[in-house]
Design a protein around this motif. Structure first.
Motif, PDB file in Angstrom:
ATOM      1  N   SER A 188       0.834  -1.202   0.000  1.00  0.00           N
ATOM      2  CA  SER A 188       0.000   0.000   0.000  1.00  0.00           C
ATOM      3  C   SER A 188       0.870   1.255   0.000  1.00  0.00           C
ATOM      4  N   ARG A 189       0.228   2.370  -0.285  1.00  0.00           N
ATOM      5  CA  ARG A 189       0.943   3.647  -0.257  1.00  0.00           C
ATOM      6  C   ARG A 189       1.495   3.911   1.138  1.00  0.00           C
ATOM      7  N   PHE A 190       0.691   3.594   2.147  1.00  0.00           N
ATOM      8  CA  PHE A 190       1.135   3.802   3.521  1.00  0.00           C
ATOM      9  C   PHE A 190       2.355   2.931   3.831  1.00  0.00           C
ATOM     10  N   ALA A 191       2.332   1.662   3.416  1.00  0.00           N
ATOM     11  CA  ALA A 191       3.458   0.758   3.682  1.00  0.00           C
ATOM     12  C   ALA A 191       4.734   1.267   3.020  1.00  0.00           C
ATOM     13  N   GLU A 192       4.594   1.791   1.829  1.00  0.00           N
ATOM     14  CA  GLU A 192       5.763   2.345   1.141  1.00  0.00           C
ATOM     15  C   GLU A 192       6.333   3.541   1.899  1.00  0.00           C
ATOM     16  N   GLN A 193       5.472   4.375   2.460  1.00  0.00           N
ATOM     17  CA  GLN A 193       5.933   5.526   3.237  1.00  0.00           C
ATOM     18  C   GLN A 193       6.670   5.070   4.497  1.00  0.00           C
ATOM     19  N   ILE A 194       6.160   4.034   5.152  1.00  0.00           N
ATOM     20  CA  ILE A 194       6.820   3.503   6.343  1.00  0.00           C
ATOM     21  C   ILE A 194       8.201   2.956   5.988  1.00  0.00           C
ATOM     22  N   LEU A 245      -4.546  -2.383  10.870  1.00  0.00           N
ATOM     23  CA  LEU A 245      -4.703  -3.189   9.656  1.00  0.00           C
ATOM     24  C   LEU A 245      -6.001  -2.856   8.923  1.00  0.00           C
ATOM     25  N   ARG A 246      -7.060  -2.480   9.648  1.00  0.00           N
ATOM     26  CA  ARG A 246      -8.346  -2.169   9.013  1.00  0.00           C
ATOM     27  C   ARG A 246      -8.267  -0.942   8.110  1.00  0.00           C
ATOM     28  N   ASP A 247      -7.241  -0.108   8.311  1.00  0.00           N
ATOM     29  CA  ASP A 247      -7.084   1.089   7.497  1.00  0.00           C
ATOM     30  C   ASP A 247      -6.069   0.918   6.370  1.00  0.00           C
ATOM     31  N   ARG A 248      -5.562  -0.284   6.208  1.00  0.00           N
ATOM     32  CA  ARG A 248      -4.637  -0.549   5.087  1.00  0.00           C
ATOM     33  C   ARG A 248      -4.882  -1.970   4.577  1.00  0.00           C
ATOM     34  N   LYS A 249      -6.105  -2.184   4.137  1.00  0.00           N
ATOM     35  CA  LYS A 249      -6.515  -3.526   3.748  1.00  0.00           C
ATOM     36  C   LYS A 249      -5.830  -4.021   2.472  1.00  0.00           C
ATOM     37  N   GLU A 250      -5.201  -3.088   1.738  1.00  0.00           N
ATOM     38  CA  GLU A 250      -4.457  -3.522   0.548  1.00  0.00           C
ATOM     39  C   GLU A 250      -3.309  -4.458   0.927  1.00  0.00           C
ATOM     40  N   ASP A 251      -2.863  -4.377   2.185  1.00  0.00           N
ATOM     41  CA  ASP A 251      -1.719  -5.188   2.618  1.00  0.00           C
ATOM     42  C   ASP A 251      -2.122  -6.545   3.185  1.00  0.00           C
ATOM     43  N   ILE A 252      -3.422  -6.767   3.370  1.00  0.00           N
ATOM     44  CA  ILE A 252      -3.858  -8.003   4.043  1.00  0.00           C
ATOM     45  C   ILE A 252      -3.419  -9.248   3.285  1.00  0.00           C
ATOM     46  N   SER A 253      -3.540  -9.249   1.958  1.00  0.00           N
ATOM     47  CA  SER A 253      -3.178 -10.444   1.185  1.00  0.00           C
ATOM     48  C   SER A 253      -1.681 -10.743   1.305  1.00  0.00           C
ATOM     49  N   ILE A 254      -0.849  -9.700   1.355  1.00  0.00           N
ATOM     50  CA  ILE A 254       0.598  -9.894   1.510  1.00  0.00           C
ATOM     51  C   ILE A 254       0.902 -10.558   2.848  1.00  0.00           C
ATOM     52  N   TYR A 255       0.319 -10.009   3.913  1.00  0.00           N
ATOM     53  CA  TYR A 255       0.570 -10.551   5.244  1.00  0.00           C
ATOM     54  C   TYR A 255      -0.017 -11.955   5.398  1.00  0.00           C
ATOM     55  N   SER A 256      -1.225 -12.156   4.900  1.00  0.00           N
ATOM     56  CA  SER A 256      -1.860 -13.467   5.072  1.00  0.00           C
ATOM     57  C   SER A 256      -1.101 -14.557   4.324  1.00  0.00           C
ATOM     58  N   ASP A 257      -0.587 -14.242   3.139  1.00  0.00           N
ATOM     59  CA  ASP A 257       0.196 -15.238   2.391  1.00  0.00           C
ATOM     60  C   ASP A 257       1.483 -15.592   3.128  1.00  0.00           C
ATOM     61  N   ARG A 258       2.144 -14.584   3.722  1.00  0.00           N
ATOM     62  CA  ARG A 258       3.371 -14.854   4.457  1.00  0.00           C
ATOM     63  C   ARG A 258       3.088 -15.663   5.729  1.00  0.00           C
ATOM     64  N   PHE A 259       2.034 -15.297   6.448  1.00  0.00           N
ATOM     65  CA  PHE A 259       1.680 -16.037   7.654  1.00  0.00           C
ATOM     66  C   PHE A 259       1.270 -17.469   7.318  1.00  0.00           C
ATOM     67  N   ILE A 307     -13.561 -12.908   3.368  1.00  0.00           N
ATOM     68  CA  ILE A 307     -13.778 -12.633   4.793  1.00  0.00           C
ATOM     69  C   ILE A 307     -12.611 -11.840   5.360  1.00  0.00           C
ATOM     70  N   PHE A 308     -11.401 -12.217   4.994  1.00  0.00           N
ATOM     71  CA  PHE A 308     -10.215 -11.513   5.494  1.00  0.00           C
ATOM     72  C   PHE A 308     -10.264 -10.030   5.139  1.00  0.00           C
ATOM     73  N   LEU A 309     -10.795  -9.708   3.960  1.00  0.00           N
ATOM     74  CA  LEU A 309     -10.838  -8.311   3.523  1.00  0.00           C
ATOM     75  C   LEU A 309     -11.979  -7.533   4.162  1.00  0.00           C
ATOM     76  N   SER A 310     -13.037  -8.220   4.591  1.00  0.00           N
ATOM     77  CA  SER A 310     -14.191  -7.522   5.166  1.00  0.00           C
ATOM     78  C   SER A 310     -14.115  -7.398   6.679  1.00  0.00           C
ATOM     79  N   TYR A 311     -13.346  -8.268   7.333  1.00  0.00           N
ATOM     80  CA  TYR A 311     -13.254  -8.257   8.791  1.00  0.00           C
ATOM     81  C   TYR A 311     -12.421  -7.052   9.256  1.00  0.00           C
ATOM     82  N   GLU A 312     -12.717  -6.534  10.452  1.00  0.00           N
ATOM     83  CA  GLU A 312     -12.079  -5.308  10.938  1.00  0.00           C
ATOM     84  C   GLU A 312     -10.724  -5.544  11.617  1.00  0.00           C
TER      85      GLU A 312
END
Length: 442
Positions: free
Chosen positions: A140-146, A307-321, A343-348
């Motif tokens: 995500s844009r936020f992750a790139e800034q971090i 994580l709920r405010d940067r859901k674009e990163d959920i697939s990256i993290y879930s695949d690694r986990f 479900i992963f994308l809709s959950y808070e």
């Protein structure tokens, strides 16, 4: 034979757990009340404590500091309903080793208990040293800034304050900073200040001499002495008592440490990274946290969004986990079903990355085939209550209205964020989070 204390005011459930663990070769003690648990903890030693959250005259969170006061290395595992996920997150913050959601799965329970006992046995009373980073880059844009901020600050020796909710990955960021720094061949020592009882915090941080207090049977190095020229990570720094804050401030200012009971000083040459889920600036105004210490620690700050405010990163993290859990449980070709991904994308994710990792580990453990289905997810994940009650269209309208209001206020204040936050009735940290969330150019 490991000795386990089981605490649950539901006698039938507690006896069932006790019977299961006895059959697996553990020595168990079962108590059915909060007061009996305290008596057992104070009079005996245990290799692990397994406690329900809801007890008769207390709760499982109250058990944790009592256990850590007796023996810092004894792991505590909390059993809780999944609707109490925020309680579970607080338990980790207080020093619990792990939490298990009801209904309890026997395989998951056994795995967590064995892992806790193995960890306590392998590294008794020593700080966590993690030379290999597990940092995961988001997209995500936020992750790139971090990532840019981490790379910018890593080459310096400035003190860094990492901000964010529990479970967002503050330690991973600290470790990444260390990994990219010139100190990367030196130790990285993580200290959970939230798990340090006030009676032993000074000893843990700065060490003690034999006989300096009751129970000081030997000389002991503190974390600052142990880390030498490396990096020390002080997690949940806001939980330190005021007296320990004074000692920490002096140590940072003078770059000197002193063991309890000793007149000799040693040089502190490590880099300090601190983290908190509190607004330390506000608590410093109220006197709970020293303002001068806050400024010493906050030479540079990194603010992590939930994580709920940067859901674009959920697939990256879930695949690694998923990959990590597959290796841990020796399962090959495990993958998520399409419904699980939705479900992963809709959950808070109130527990953030920690909760996502635990859900995936549990699902991999329970998976009966190579595809993870809804059946392997906790009930609260399968039907997220917070989302189920709010129509999608209404959420979209609400977010659009909020975004427009923020943009309008920023324009009125000529992008003075402090003034805009006051007008909107929120703190500046929340405003920054919403600017990132809605991708507002500010």
């Amino acid at each position: 034979m490991a000795k386990i204390l089981i605490v649950d005011d539901d006698t039938s459930f507690g006896l069932m757990i006790e019977g299961f663990l006895k059959r697996k070769g553990f020595n168990t003690v079962f108590v059915s009340s909060y007061s009996a648990a305290l008596d057992a903890i104070r009079s005996s030693s245990f290799d692990l404590v397994l406690t329900d959250y809801r007890l008769d005259s207390g709760n499982g969170l109250d058990i944790i500091p009592e256990v850590r006061k007796k023996d810092l290395k004894t792991p505590v595992v909390l059993i809780t309903a999944y609707s109490d996920i925020r309680v579970a997150v607080n338990a980790i913050k207080l020093g619990a080793f792990e939490y298990i959601a009801k209904p309890v799965n026997p395989d998951e329970l056994l795995h967590v208990i064995n892992r806790g006992i193995d960890k306590a046995t392998a590294a008794p009373n020593t700080p966590t040293q993690t030379p290999v980073s597990k940092y995961i880059k988001g997209t995500s844009r936020f992750a790139e800034q971090i990532d840019q901020q981490i790379e910018l600050i890593a080459g310096t020796d400035l003190s860094v304050l990492v901000l964010g909710e529990s479970g967002v990955g503050k330690e991973f960021v600290a470790q990444r900073i260390h990994e990219l720094s010139h100190r990367n061949s030196k130790p990285f020592v993580a200290v959970d200040c939230g798990a340090l009882h006030s009676d032993i915090a000074s000893s843990e941080l700065f060490g003690h001499k034999k006989g300096s207090f009751t129970g000081a049977l030997d000389d002991k190095e503190g974390h600052f002495e142990n880390v030498k020229d490396g990096t020390i990570f002080l997690d949940e720094i806001g939980n330190l008592s005021y007296d320990v804050q004074v000692k920490l401030l002096r140590a940072i200012q003078e770059r000197k440490g002193r063991r309890l009971g000793s007149n000799e000083e040693y040089t502190i040459n490590c880099r300090i990274i601190a983290a908190t889920n509190e607004d330390l600036r506000t608590t410093s105004f109220s006197g709970k946290f020293r303002e001068d210490l806050y400024h010493r620690l906050n030479e540079f700050s990194i603010n992590l969004l939930p994580l709920r405010d940067r859901k674009e990163d959920i697939s990256i993290y879930s695949d690694r986990f998923l990959k990590m859990a597959s290796n841990e449980f020796n399962k090959e070709n495990i993958h998520f079903g399409s419904e699980v991904e939705k479900i992963f994308l809709s959950y808070e994710w109130p527990g953030n990355l920690r909760e996502l990792r635990n859900v995936i580990r549990r699902a991999v453990l329970l998976a009966k085939s190579q595809e993870i289905t809804l059946a392997e997810l906790p009930p609260e994940i399968q039907v997220p209550t917070e989302q189920a009650d709010i129509p999608v269209q209404l959420r979209e309208v609400k977010e659009k209205s909020e975004k427009e209001m923020i943009i309008e206020t920023l324009e009125q204040t000529r992008y003075n964020k402090a003034k805009a936050a006051r007008i909107l009735g929120i703190d500046r940290k929340t405003l920054y989070n919403k600017i990132h969330k809605y991708r507002i150019d500010a």
